[in-house]
Design a protein around this motif. Structure first.
Motif, PDB file in Angstrom:
ATOM      1  N   PHE A  90       0.847  -1.192   0.000  1.00 51.43           N
ATOM      2  CA  PHE A  90       0.000   0.000   0.000  1.00 51.43           C
ATOM      3  C   PHE A  90       0.881   1.240   0.000  1.00 51.43           C
ATOM      4  CE2 PHE A  90      -3.187  -2.883   1.845  1.00 51.43           C
ATOM      5  CZ  PHE A  90      -4.288  -2.538   1.093  1.00 51.43           C
ATOM      6  N   ARG A  91       0.332   2.342  -0.519  1.00 48.02           N
ATOM      7  CA  ARG A  91       1.008   3.613  -0.345  1.00 48.02           C
ATOM      8  C   ARG A  91       0.732   4.118   1.061  1.00 48.02           C
ATOM      9  NH1 ARG A  91      -1.734   7.042  -3.895  1.00 48.02           N
ATOM     10  NH2 ARG A  91      -3.064   5.257  -4.300  1.00 48.02           N
ATOM     11  N   MET A  98      -6.994   4.081   6.027  1.00 44.94           N
ATOM     12  CA  MET A  98      -7.776   2.987   6.606  1.00 44.94           C
ATOM     13  C   MET A  98      -8.350   3.393   7.965  1.00 44.94           C
ATOM     14  SD  MET A  98      -6.060  -0.552   5.620  1.00 44.94           S
ATOM     15  CE  MET A  98      -5.120  -0.756   4.131  1.00 44.94           C
ATOM     16  N   GLY A 128       2.988   9.139  -0.419  1.00 41.69           N
ATOM     17  CA  GLY A 128       3.323   8.687  -1.769  1.00 41.69           C
ATOM     18  C   GLY A 128       4.283   7.520  -1.796  1.00 41.69           C
TER      19      GLY A 128
ATOM     20  N   MET B   1       6.210   5.083  -4.062  1.00 40.48           N
ATOM     21  CA  MET B   1       5.825   4.398  -5.303  1.00 40.48           C
ATOM     22  C   MET B   1       4.340   4.552  -5.530  1.00 40.48           C
ATOM     23  SD  MET B   1       5.796   0.381  -6.201  1.00 40.48           S
ATOM     24  CE  MET B   1       4.164   0.195  -5.488  1.00 40.48           C
ATOM     25  N   ASN B   2       3.966   5.255  -6.563  1.00 45.41           N
ATOM     26  CA  ASN B   2       2.565   5.301  -6.952  1.00 45.41           C
ATOM     27  C   ASN B   2       2.269   4.088  -7.808  1.00 45.41           C
ATOM     28  OD1 ASN B   2       1.143   7.697  -5.992  1.00 45.41           O
ATOM     29  ND2 ASN B   2       2.898   8.752  -6.925  1.00 45.41           N
ATOM     30  N   PRO B   3       1.031   3.584  -7.760  1.00 43.62           N
ATOM     31  CA  PRO B   3       0.743   2.475  -8.673  1.00 43.62           C
ATOM     32  C   PRO B   3       0.947   2.955 -10.106  1.00 43.62           C
ATOM     33  CG  PRO B   3      -1.272   3.308  -7.640  1.00 43.62           C
ATOM     34  CD  PRO B   3      -0.124   3.980  -6.969  1.00 43.62           C
ATOM     35  N   GLN B  88      -6.068 -14.877  -0.496  1.00 41.66           N
ATOM     36  CA  GLN B  88      -4.899 -14.089  -0.127  1.00 41.66           C
ATOM     37  C   GLN B  88      -5.252 -13.069   0.932  1.00 41.66           C
ATOM     38  OE1 GLN B  88      -3.681 -12.916  -4.069  1.00 41.66           O
ATOM     39  NE2 GLN B  88      -3.457 -15.081  -4.584  1.00 41.66           N
ATOM     40  N   ARG B  92      -3.853 -13.297   4.514  1.00 44.83           N
ATOM     41  CA  ARG B  92      -3.012 -12.103   4.560  1.00 44.83           C
ATOM     42  C   ARG B  92      -1.650 -12.394   3.952  1.00 44.83           C
ATOM     43  NH1 ARG B  92      -2.063 -10.902   9.784  1.00 44.83           N
ATOM     44  NH2 ARG B  92      -1.414  -8.883   9.025  1.00 44.83           N
ATOM     45  N   ASN B  93      -1.656 -13.175   2.886  1.00 42.79           N
ATOM     46  CA  ASN B  93      -0.403 -13.524   2.228  1.00 42.79           C
ATOM     47  C   ASN B  93      -0.636 -13.696   0.730  1.00 42.79           C
ATOM     48  OD1 ASN B  93       1.728 -15.456   1.171  1.00 42.79           O
ATOM     49  ND2 ASN B  93       2.491 -14.895   3.189  1.00 42.79           N
ATOM     50  N   PRO B  94       0.212 -13.068  -0.092  1.00 42.18           N
ATOM     51  CA  PRO B  94      -0.021 -13.120  -1.529  1.00 42.18           C
ATOM     52  C   PRO B  94       0.328 -14.461  -2.168  1.00 42.18           C
ATOM     53  CG  PRO B  94       1.914 -11.798  -1.046  1.00 42.18           C
ATOM     54  CD  PRO B  94       1.313 -12.182   0.272  1.00 42.18           C
ATOM     55  N   LYS B 228     -13.589  -3.038   1.510  1.00 39.78           N
ATOM     56  CA  LYS B 228     -12.986  -2.226   2.574  1.00 39.78           C
ATOM     57  C   LYS B 228     -12.572  -3.098   3.746  1.00 39.78           C
ATOM     58  CE  LYS B 228     -15.409   2.065   1.621  1.00 39.78           C
ATOM     59  NZ  LYS B 228     -16.364   3.047   2.165  1.00 39.78           N
ATOM     60  N   ASN B 231      -9.409  -4.797   2.925  1.00 39.06           N
ATOM     61  CA  ASN B 231      -8.269  -3.889   3.094  1.00 39.06           C
ATOM     62  C   ASN B 231      -7.856  -3.827   4.548  1.00 39.06           C
ATOM     63  OD1 ASN B 231      -8.126  -3.255   0.418  1.00 39.06           O
ATOM     64  ND2 ASN B 231      -9.190  -1.300   0.593  1.00 39.06           N
ATOM     65  N   ALA B 232      -8.846  -3.660   5.441  1.00 36.84           N
ATOM     66  CA  ALA B 232      -8.544  -3.548   6.869  1.00 36.84           C
ATOM     67  C   ALA B 232      -7.942  -4.851   7.378  1.00 36.84           C
ATOM     68  CB  ALA B 232      -9.815  -3.196   7.645  1.00 36.84           C
ATOM     69  N   LEU B 234      -5.972  -6.808   5.905  1.00 35.94           N
ATOM     70  CA  LEU B 234      -4.549  -6.911   5.565  1.00 35.94           C
ATOM     71  C   LEU B 234      -3.677  -6.284   6.650  1.00 35.94           C
ATOM     72  CD1 LEU B 234      -4.370  -6.204   1.728  1.00 35.94           C
ATOM     73  CD2 LEU B 234      -4.616  -8.363   2.926  1.00 35.94           C
ATOM     74  N   LEU B 235      -4.230  -5.319   7.405  1.00 31.35           N
ATOM     75  CA  LEU B 235      -3.472  -4.711   8.503  1.00 31.35           C
ATOM     76  C   LEU B 235      -3.243  -5.714   9.620  1.00 31.35           C
ATOM     77  CD1 LEU B 235      -5.274  -1.291   9.034  1.00 31.35           C
ATOM     78  CD2 LEU B 235      -2.936  -1.581   8.250  1.00 31.35           C
ATOM     79  N   ARG B 284      -2.039  -6.451  -8.796  1.00 32.39           N
ATOM     80  CA  ARG B 284      -1.425  -5.676  -7.709  1.00 32.39           C
ATOM     81  C   ARG B 284      -0.204  -4.912  -8.193  1.00 32.39           C
ATOM     82  NH1 ARG B 284      -1.729 -10.225  -4.505  1.00 32.39           N
ATOM     83  NH2 ARG B 284      -3.668 -10.225  -3.341  1.00 32.39           N
ATOM     84  N   PRO B 289      -2.610  -2.817  -3.980  1.00 36.04           N
ATOM     85  CA  PRO B 289      -3.383  -3.875  -3.327  1.00 36.04           C
ATOM     86  C   PRO B 289      -4.797  -3.493  -2.881  1.00 36.04           C
ATOM     87  CG  PRO B 289      -1.756  -2.974  -1.829  1.00 36.04           C
ATOM     88  CD  PRO B 289      -1.659  -2.171  -3.087  1.00 36.04           C
ATOM     89  N   ASP B 290      -5.280  -2.275  -3.203  1.00 36.83           N
ATOM     90  CA  ASP B 290      -6.610  -1.871  -2.751  1.00 36.83           C
ATOM     91  C   ASP B 290      -7.688  -2.784  -3.356  1.00 36.83           C
ATOM     92  OD1 ASP B 290      -9.010  -0.685  -2.179  1.00 36.83           O
ATOM     93  OD2 ASP B 290      -8.300   1.357  -2.551  1.00 36.83           O
TER      94      ASP B 290
END
Lengths: 255, 345
Positions: A90-91, A98, A128, B1-3, B88, B92-94, B228, B231-232, B234-235, B284, B289-290
């Protein structure tokens, strides 16, 4: 506010936490001290509802934690764990945003809050960047920004629980982080922070809880708790307690 | 790093890629059809009132063979990629992939049980059989997912090594059971079983398509509602709980969706590996990864990739046909090794 009444936690047959009576007050930073394995993280887990109480209860606004609806509770109570195991690229601002998931404030406002929270955690320059490319201390500040964003802008009725937020930080950022925490408390939030550094605790906390074997050994102002006898009893460490020459709070020096 | 890519251009590109794959899949084969005829016949088959003069052959080929096959490939690719994303997120693992951790072989075992005992019972009503097959594959997939999850978890932490090893053990166990059936099976059953082990879109029929299409649509509509929460998650599990999400329910939903999706895909097309690993990874790399982007983009990319792989399977040794599972494994296995190597450095 968050209150623990006669709280006890069991792990298997062992009682790992007992006799906890405490109330987090608005605008106040409460520090928790104790040697490794004294039950500091267990206390934090019990206060946040992660661990069930074997005895007693935890009340947020006089309502048991378990009776709160998830997102409603998340808008009032945020928790920063000791370490994070996020393994996806993630950025930085995505991680921080989040913290806004329990809210419905809209994308524009959320982006503003993410920026402000990053600035508060002294991590604005990391925006970024790829989270996975950050150092341990930078990641820790990003997660601090995340939990600040969760409660932003902070106010009376909100509770922030921090588990060793300074463990990976350089000396400067140990201070900036705790200053940000203090500033957040001054907006009205109640803060509990687990610390290892006695001098940081002396400087930034209003009250201190000293834990030993899962039980409170001393509880009071830094002047009451940071004395030679309780520190020797709990840590087995001989210390001299002096005064900070400019600020007047206790200064702990090992003998 | 931007996607590297923003969401909107990515969706446009993936949409175009899917259209291209759909067209190629409909047009190419032993008899190649020109674009206009393919399009016209396909639209007529979908019920549009167009003139059908001179399209009899095209309509026959499309209607009987290529349209069901293309729709099957579309659904299998999409649902396998979505299941991969769900796995995944759950682990929580790719590196979690339905094939690698044994879900596919569990589903295949369920399907094999249905085939063998279905044959013992003297055959089931024709319309009912695909549903029974799907249900058994689902049950097998659900069982294995639950087992691997139980094995891979200790004190609220997921151990990837244990998870993969448990997957290997369960794959071997399912393989042994299927092997036993193969040994005991008569000729017809044997052919069906072999087909399920290798994976193929060959012999697609509408009867096999329906249960899969229903499941694919359900999973594709359900999972994005949990983007969403994923996403949470993954934390970390407790972090997700502190953000107000009902984590236990979310995990049950993810296990259920994966078993349902993989079960239906295996029942319809056999074991096709690595789609659930490769596709989410590529997406990804492009878009980050969103899950709000990852889920729909993986569904589109998975469908395209599977259709293109099927095209290769059909054309490379024409008129003979390779099982598509061979093609996806040829692409996927080296990719997995590459990911392992990169993870270590």
């Amino acid at each position: 506010m968050l209150r623990a009444e006669n709280l006890a936690v069991q792990r298997g047959p062992c009682t790992v936490l007992a006799d906890i009576h405490l109330e987090l007050r608005p605008g106040e930073v409460l520090g928790v001290l104790g040697p490794n394995g004294a039950g500091k993280s267990t206390l934090l887990a019990a206060l946040s509802g992660e661990l069930p109480a074997a005895h007693g209860r935890v009340l947020l606004d006089e309502r048991p934690l378990s009776a709160w609806h998830g997102p409603e509770r998340a808008r009032r109570l945020a928790v920063l764990p000791q370490t994070s195991s996020l393994g996806f690229a993630f950025r930085v601002e995505e991680v921080v945003s989040m913290g806004r998931l329990p809210h419905a404030t809209g994308r524009t406002r959320d982006a503003e809050i993410v920026g402000e929270a990053l600035a508060a955690a002294d991590a604005a320059h990391l925006a970024g960047r790829n989270y996975l490319e950050l150092s341990g201390g930078e990641r820790q500040r990003v997660h601090l920004a995340r939990v600040l964003a969760q409660l932003w802008p902070g106010g009376e009725g909100q509770v922030l629980l921090l588990d060793e937020p300074t463990s990976m930080l350089d000396p400067l950022h140990q201070h900036t982080t705790l200053q940000a925490t203090r500033a957040f408390a001054e907006q009205g939030a109640a803060v509990l922070v687990i610390l290892h550094d006695l001098n940081l605790a002396a400087r930034y906390c209003d009250r201190l809880l000293l834990l030993e074997h899962g039980r409170p050994h001393a509880f009071g102002t830094p002047d009451e708790v940071l004395r030679a006898e309780p520190l020797r009893a709990v840590f087995g460490l001989e210390v001299l307690v002096q005064r900070h020459p400019e600020r007047g709070h206790p200064l702990i020096v090992a003998r | 790093m931007n996607p590297a890519v923003h969401a909107r251009p990515l969706f446009i590109a993936l949409g175009l890629l899917l259209l291209l794959a759909l067209w190629l899949s409909l047009a190419l084969g032993p008899v190649s059809l020109p674009l206009q005829e393919t399009l016209q016949a396909a639209l007529r088959l979908l019920g549009l009132p167009l003139s059908g003069a001179g399209l009899e052959q095209a309509e026959l080929i499309l209607g009987q063979i290529r349209l069901p096959r293309t729709l099957l490939g579309l659904a299998v690719g999409a649902v396998l990629a979505l299941s991969g994303v769900a796995m995944q997120g759950l682990f929580r693992n790719p590196l979690a992939d339905p094939g690698l951790i044994g879900v596919s072989s569990g589903a295949a075992l369920g399907a094999a049980l249905a085939i063998v005992f279905g044959a013992r019972l003297g055959g089931l009503p024709e319309a009912f059989a695909p549903y029974l097959l799907s249900a058994c594959a689902f049950a097998g997939g659900l069982g294995v997912t639950t087992l691997v999850y139980r094995f891979g978890r200790r004190n609220g932490q997921t151990s990837v090594a244990t998870m993969l090893l448990a997957g290997i053990a369960l794959t071997a166990l399912s393989g042994a059971a299927i092997g036993l059936f193969t040994y005991l099976a008569d000729d017809t059953t044997l052919r069906t079983l072999t087909f399920w082990n290798l994976g193929s879109l060959n012999g697609a029929s509408y009867a096999r398509l329906w249960p899969l299409l229903i499941v694919t649509i359900a999973v594709a509509l359900w999972l994005p509602r949990r983007a969403k929460a994923l996403n949470a998650l993954l934390l970390g599990e407790s972090e997700a709980r502190h953000l107000g999400f009902a984590v236990e329910r979310l995990k049950r939903e993810l296990v259920f969706c994966t078993a349902l999706g993989v079960g239906a895909a295996v029942a319809a097309a056999g074991m096709i590996g690595f789609i659930g690993l490769v596709v989410p990874h590529l997406v990804r790399l492009l878009a980050g990864p969103d899950h709000r982007v990852l889920l729909p983009a993986s569904a589109l990319a998975g469908a395209s990739l599977l259709l293109l792989a099927d095209l290769v399977a059909r054309l490379v040794m024409a008129p003979a046909e390779l099982p598509i599972g061979i093609i996806t494994a040829l692409i996927g296995a080296p990719f997995f090794l590459y990911l392992l190597m990169r993870g270590r450095s």
